[in-house]
Design an enzyme around this catalytic site. Structure first.
Site, PDB file in Angstrom:
ATOM      1  N   LEU A  22      88.375  59.757  84.326  1.00  0.00           N
ATOM      2  CA  LEU A  22      88.702  61.211  84.389  1.00  0.00           C
ATOM      3  C   LEU A  22      89.569  61.598  83.763  1.00  0.00           C
ATOM      4  O   LEU A  22      89.741  62.901  82.952  1.00  0.00           O
ATOM      5  CB  LEU A  22      89.242  61.173  86.044  1.00  0.00           C
ATOM      6  CG  LEU A  22      89.799  62.598  86.461  1.00  0.00           C
ATOM      7  CD1 LEU A  22      88.702  63.838  86.450  1.00  0.00           C
ATOM      8  CD2 LEU A  22      90.173  62.755  87.859  1.00  0.00           C
TER       9      LEU A  22
ATOM     10  N   GLU B  26      92.421  62.489  80.563  1.00  0.00           N
ATOM     11  CA  GLU B  26      92.121  62.616  79.321  1.00  0.00           C
ATOM     12  C   GLU B  26      93.381  63.026  78.441  1.00  0.00           C
ATOM     13  O   GLU B  26      94.616  63.054  79.430  1.00  0.00           O
ATOM     14  CB  GLU B  26      91.297  64.012  78.971  1.00  0.00           C
ATOM     15  CG  GLU B  26      89.957  63.945  79.470  1.00  0.00           C
ATOM     16  CD  GLU B  26      89.051  65.111  79.202  1.00  0.00           C
ATOM     17  OE1 GLU B  26      89.560  66.039  78.439  1.00  0.00           O
ATOM     18  OE2 GLU B  26      87.737  64.829  79.416  1.00  0.00           O
TER      19      GLU B  26
ATOM     20  N   THR C  30      91.391  52.045  83.454  1.00  0.00           N
ATOM     21  CA  THR C  30      91.630  50.497  83.751  1.00  0.00           C
ATOM     22  C   THR C  30      90.151  50.148  83.709  1.00  0.00           C
ATOM     23  O   THR C  30      89.160  50.694  84.036  1.00  0.00           O
ATOM     24  CB  THR C  30      91.860  50.867  85.534  1.00  0.00           C
ATOM     25  OG1 THR C  30      93.306  51.518  85.540  1.00  0.00           O
ATOM     26  CG2 THR C  30      92.097  49.504  85.849  1.00  0.00           C
TER      27      THR C  30
ATOM     28  N   ARG D 248     120.548  31.425  99.079  1.00  0.00           N
ATOM     29  CA  ARG D 248     122.040  31.538  98.193  1.00  0.00           C
ATOM     30  C   ARG D 248     122.933  31.564  99.164  1.00  0.00           C
ATOM     31  O   ARG D 248     123.079  32.704  99.888  1.00  0.00           O
ATOM     32  CB  ARG D 248     121.429  32.827  97.567  1.00  0.00           C
ATOM     33  CG  ARG D 248     122.668  33.187  96.676  1.00  0.00           C
ATOM     34  CD  ARG D 248     122.878  32.345  95.350  1.00  0.00           C
ATOM     35  NE  ARG D 248     123.899  32.727  94.576  1.00  0.00           N
ATOM     36  CZ  ARG D 248     124.230  32.285  93.390  1.00  0.00           C
ATOM     37  NH1 ARG D 248     123.637  31.173  93.092  1.00  0.00           N
ATOM     38  NH2 ARG D 248     125.420  32.913  92.838  1.00  0.00           N
TER      39      ARG D 248
ATOM     40  N   GLU E  97      96.147  57.678  89.989  1.00  0.00           N
ATOM     41  CA  GLU E  97      95.338  58.081  90.929  1.00  0.00           C
ATOM     42  C   GLU E  97      95.955  59.347  91.511  1.00  0.00           C
ATOM     43  O   GLU E  97      95.992  59.427  92.716  1.00  0.00           O
ATOM     44  CB  GLU E  97      94.797  57.131  91.831  1.00  0.00           C
ATOM     45  CG  GLU E  97      94.024  56.098  91.272  1.00  0.00           C
ATOM     46  CD  GLU E  97      93.235  55.215  91.962  1.00  0.00           C
ATOM     47  OE1 GLU E  97      92.802  55.711  93.108  1.00  0.00           O
ATOM     48  OE2 GLU E  97      92.635  54.212  91.639  1.00  0.00           O
TER      49      GLU E  97
ATOM     50  N   GLU F 282     104.145  63.782  92.779  1.00  0.00           N
ATOM     51  CA  GLU F 282     104.078  65.358  92.700  1.00  0.00           C
ATOM     52  C   GLU F 282     102.790  65.903  92.958  1.00  0.00           C
ATOM     53  O   GLU F 282     102.694  66.785  94.013  1.00  0.00           O
ATOM     54  CB  GLU F 282     104.289  65.803  91.102  1.00  0.00           C
ATOM     55  CG  GLU F 282     105.598  65.556  90.861  1.00  0.00           C
ATOM     56  CD  GLU F 282     106.076  64.019  90.361  1.00  0.00           C
ATOM     57  OE1 GLU F 282     105.122  63.456  89.937  1.00  0.00           O
ATOM     58  OE2 GLU F 282     107.133  63.831  90.243  1.00  0.00           O
TER      59      GLU F 282
HETATM   60  N1  CAA Z   1      87.347  66.865  98.399  1.00  0.00           N
HETATM   61  C1  CAA Z   1      86.415  67.835  98.100  1.00  0.00           C
HETATM   62  N2  CAA Z   1      86.649  68.965  97.384  1.00  0.00           N
HETATM   63  C2  CAA Z   1      88.137  68.867  96.670  1.00  0.00           C
HETATM   64  C3  CAA Z   1      89.016  68.019  97.144  1.00  0.00           C
HETATM   65  C4  CAA Z   1      88.751  66.919  97.992  1.00  0.00           C
HETATM   66  N3  CAA Z   1      89.754  66.154  98.230  1.00  0.00           N
HETATM   67  N4  CAA Z   1      90.100  68.641  96.626  1.00  0.00           N
HETATM   68  C5  CAA Z   1      89.896  69.798  95.740  1.00  0.00           C
HETATM   69  N5  CAA Z   1      88.318  70.212  96.139  1.00  0.00           N
HETATM   70  C6  CAA Z   1      87.569  71.224  95.695  1.00  0.00           C
HETATM   71  C7  CAA Z   1      88.173  72.402  96.169  1.00  0.00           C
HETATM   72  O1  CAA Z   1      87.634  72.712  97.483  1.00  0.00           O
HETATM   73  C8  CAA Z   1      87.657  73.295  95.129  1.00  0.00           C
HETATM   74  O2  CAA Z   1      86.432  73.668  95.404  1.00  0.00           O
HETATM   75  P1  CAA Z   1      86.063  75.445  96.087  1.00  0.00           P
HETATM   76  O3  CAA Z   1      86.506  76.219  94.838  1.00  0.00           O
HETATM   77  O4  CAA Z   1      84.537  75.075  95.778  1.00  0.00           O
HETATM   78  O5  CAA Z   1      86.208  75.409  97.039  1.00  0.00           O
HETATM   79  C9  CAA Z   1      87.640  72.534  93.894  1.00  0.00           C
HETATM   80  O6  CAA Z   1      87.596  71.207  94.193  1.00  0.00           O
HETATM   81  C10 CAA Z   1      88.911  72.879  92.948  1.00  0.00           C
HETATM   82  O7  CAA Z   1      90.014  72.664  94.020  1.00  0.00           O
HETATM   83  P2  CAA Z   1      91.404  72.948  93.556  1.00  0.00           P
HETATM   84  O8  CAA Z   1      91.566  74.569  93.384  1.00  0.00           O
HETATM   85  O9  CAA Z   1      92.438  72.583  94.682  1.00  0.00           O
HETATM   86  O10 CAA Z   1      91.760  72.379  92.247  1.00  0.00           O
HETATM   87  P3  CAA Z   1      93.183  72.523  91.453  1.00  0.00           P
HETATM   88  O11 CAA Z   1      92.833  72.637  90.071  1.00  0.00           O
HETATM   89  O12 CAA Z   1      94.434  73.284  92.250  1.00  0.00           O
HETATM   90  O13 CAA Z   1      93.569  70.821  91.452  1.00  0.00           O
HETATM   91  C11 CAA Z   1      94.385  68.791  92.461  1.00  0.00           C
HETATM   92  C12 CAA Z   1      93.712  70.171  92.653  1.00  0.00           C
HETATM   93  C13 CAA Z   1      94.457  67.966  93.693  1.00  0.00           C
HETATM   94  C14 CAA Z   1      95.673  69.006  91.786  1.00  0.00           C
HETATM   95  C15 CAA Z   1      93.584  67.835  91.487  1.00  0.00           C
HETATM   96  O14 CAA Z   1      93.542  68.425  90.170  1.00  0.00           O
HETATM   97  C16 CAA Z   1      94.068  66.458  91.384  1.00  0.00           C
HETATM   98  O15 CAA Z   1      93.658  65.464  92.232  1.00  0.00           O
HETATM   99  N6  CAA Z   1      94.737  66.135  90.307  1.00  0.00           N
HETATM  100  C17 CAA Z   1      95.264  64.483  89.980  1.00  0.00           C
HETATM  101  C18 CAA Z   1      94.006  63.781  89.319  1.00  0.00           C
HETATM  102  C19 CAA Z   1      94.408  62.377  89.819  1.00  0.00           C
HETATM  103  O16 CAA Z   1      94.397  61.980  90.696  1.00  0.00           O
HETATM  104  N7  CAA Z   1      94.016  61.681  88.558  1.00  0.00           N
HETATM  105  C20 CAA Z   1      93.998  60.152  88.483  1.00  0.00           C
HETATM  106  C21 CAA Z   1      93.056  59.578  87.452  1.00  0.00           C
HETATM  107  S1  CAA Z   1      92.233  58.427  87.956  1.00  0.00           S
HETATM  108  C22 CAA Z   1      92.961  56.977  87.759  1.00  0.00           C
HETATM  109  O17 CAA Z   1      94.197  57.027  87.686  1.00  0.00           O
HETATM  110  C23 CAA Z   1      92.195  55.829  88.026  1.00  0.00           C
HETATM  111  C24 CAA Z   1      92.647  54.558  87.465  1.00  0.00           C
HETATM  112  O18 CAA Z   1      92.076  54.095  86.447  1.00  0.00           O
HETATM  113  C25 CAA Z   1      93.960  53.752  88.128  1.00  0.00           C
END
Ligand code: CAA
Length: 379
Positions: free
Chosen positions: A125, A127, A158, A268, A363, A367
């Protein structure tokens, strides 16, 4: 309400503890120093069923609940967080995502191998310019006849080099915003897929983290997960479960550091008695234990809600933000209890302090968890 674990939960917890203490602990310091991938540890996690714990037996998994997963993650994370992040990504982000939203053909083709550890998966996810703001994907997947053509770069992946498949999130139609995002299964040996150098990290140094590049990578339409435009929701729903895994990792870091600090404080001596008999240390241990217990309850509550079909976006975010902040605080205090010995690698606790930091970042940063929690409270 029942706070007691079942016999089965206790057995899983014991098996994970013995595996971590007997098989992962030897060599963990050397692997961390050398950034050496834990090949044997990952192989054993596959054999012992830790890589596909919640996958249904039909696909070769353990068919266990999320509570079992939390317990196993905690035990393994007390010792080796490079192994536990590999385990968490494979279980929560890849296997769960595929089993819940993939179709029969996709599951038949990949899930058995992923659950057994014959193959591990990665979740692509993030970038270079889309981390927290995940809708801003630059990677594109353009439909061309019976396949998509993927171009773009994913960061901080990962299992980046070791994965057999990547779940790749990409824009198929930018004009549609987040509804123009899809998720694709991309086999690692597809022409056009390359990986960057292994990142030299503060913590979880043995785990395989790198960039993954996609240059004109052809992927059949059949490899898209779900309906057209489902990719962003797929990522969000999958990450909600992933956050329970990372919260449990943070819990394990905190409880591992606490166990080391407690044992050391009993051995200790200073000013004529064990340092645990000094209130300055005893009160530190009391605070550490209290916060760990609170973190554990949040992890188990989120797991319970997921297992019972209840909403768990809020509880998984609460578990992650609290447990990761507890991991940072407790591991830092555990180093303090060890004094100078805490600052050297031989005592394990400094590694846990370094490992703790990433749990506040990946993940979804702390914040981002607060955004998820506050939106859920205020909707
Ligand atoms: N379940 C279902 N749908 C969801 C949802 C959820 N938990 N969260 C958001 N949505 C949906 C919303 O309903 C919306 O859809 P609709 O417009 O149809 O209603 C859509 O997704 C967009 O949602 P938002 O408007 O809330 O989106 P946003 O741009 O404000 O962002 C955010 C929301 C929670 C901040 C999200 O961008 C986010 O989680 N960001 C963090 C990303 C992240 O966790 N990255 C980690 C990378 S993976 C990793 O680290 C793996 C590794 O290798 C260890």
């Amino acid at each position: 309400m029942n706070f007691q674990l079942t016999e089965e939960h206790l057995m899983i917890q014991k098996a994970a503890r013995e595996f971590a203490q007997n098989e992962l602990k030897p060599g963990v310091i050397e692997r961390d120093n050398a950034m050496a991938y834990p090949t044997e540890g990952v192989k054993r996690m596959g054999e012992l069923g830790f890589l596909g714990m919640m996958v249904s037996p039909e696909y070769g998994g353990g068919g266990m609940d999320t509570i079992s997963y939390v317990l196993a993650m905690e035990e393994i994370s007390k010792v080796d967080n490079s192994c536990s992040v590999i385990m968490s990504v494979n279980n929560s982000l890849v296997c769960w995502g595929l089993e819940t939203f993939g179709n029969k053909e996709q599951k038949d083709k990949y899930l058995k191998k992923l659950a057994s550890g014959e193959m591990i998966g990665a979740f692509c996810l993030s970038e270079p310019e889309a981390g927290s703001d995940a809708t801003q994907q630059r990677t594109t997947a353009i439909l061309d006849g019976d396949h998509y053509v993927i171009n773009g770069t994913k960061n901080w992946i990962t299992n980046g080099k070791m994965a057999g498949i990547y779940l790749v999130i990409a824009h198929t139609d930018r004009d549609k915003g987040h509804r123009g995002i899809n998720c694709f299964i991309v086999e690692a040996d597809t022409p056009g897929v390359t990986t960057g150098v292994k990142e030299d990290k503060l913590g979880i140094r043995s785990s395989d983290t790198c960039s993954v590049m996609f240059s004109d990578v052809k992927v059949p339409i059949a490899n898209r997960i779900g309906e057209d435009g489902f990719g962003f929701k797929f990522a969000m729903k999958t990450l909600s479960g992933g956050r329970i895994g990372i919260a449990s990792q943070a819990l394990g870091i905190a409880s591992g550091a606490f166990e080391l600090a407690t044992a050391y404080s009993k051995e200790r001596e200073a000013f004529g008695r064990p340092i645990s008999h000094h209130q300055a240390i005893a009160f530190k241990l009391a605070d550490m234990a209290t916060e760990i217990e609170a973190a554990r309850l949040l992890c188990l509550k989120a797991a319970y809600e997921k297992d019972h079909g209840l909403p768990y976006d809020q509880s998984s975010a609460m578990a992650k933000v609290f447990a990761s902040e507890t991991a940072m605080k407790v591991s830092t205090e555990a180093v303090q209890v060890h004094g100078g010995y805490g600052f050297v690698k031989e005592y394990h606790v400094e590694r846990l302090m370094r490992d703790a930091k990433i749990t506040q970042i990946y993940e979804g940063t702390s914040e981002i968890q607060r955004i998820v929690i506050s939106r859920s409270l205020l909707k």
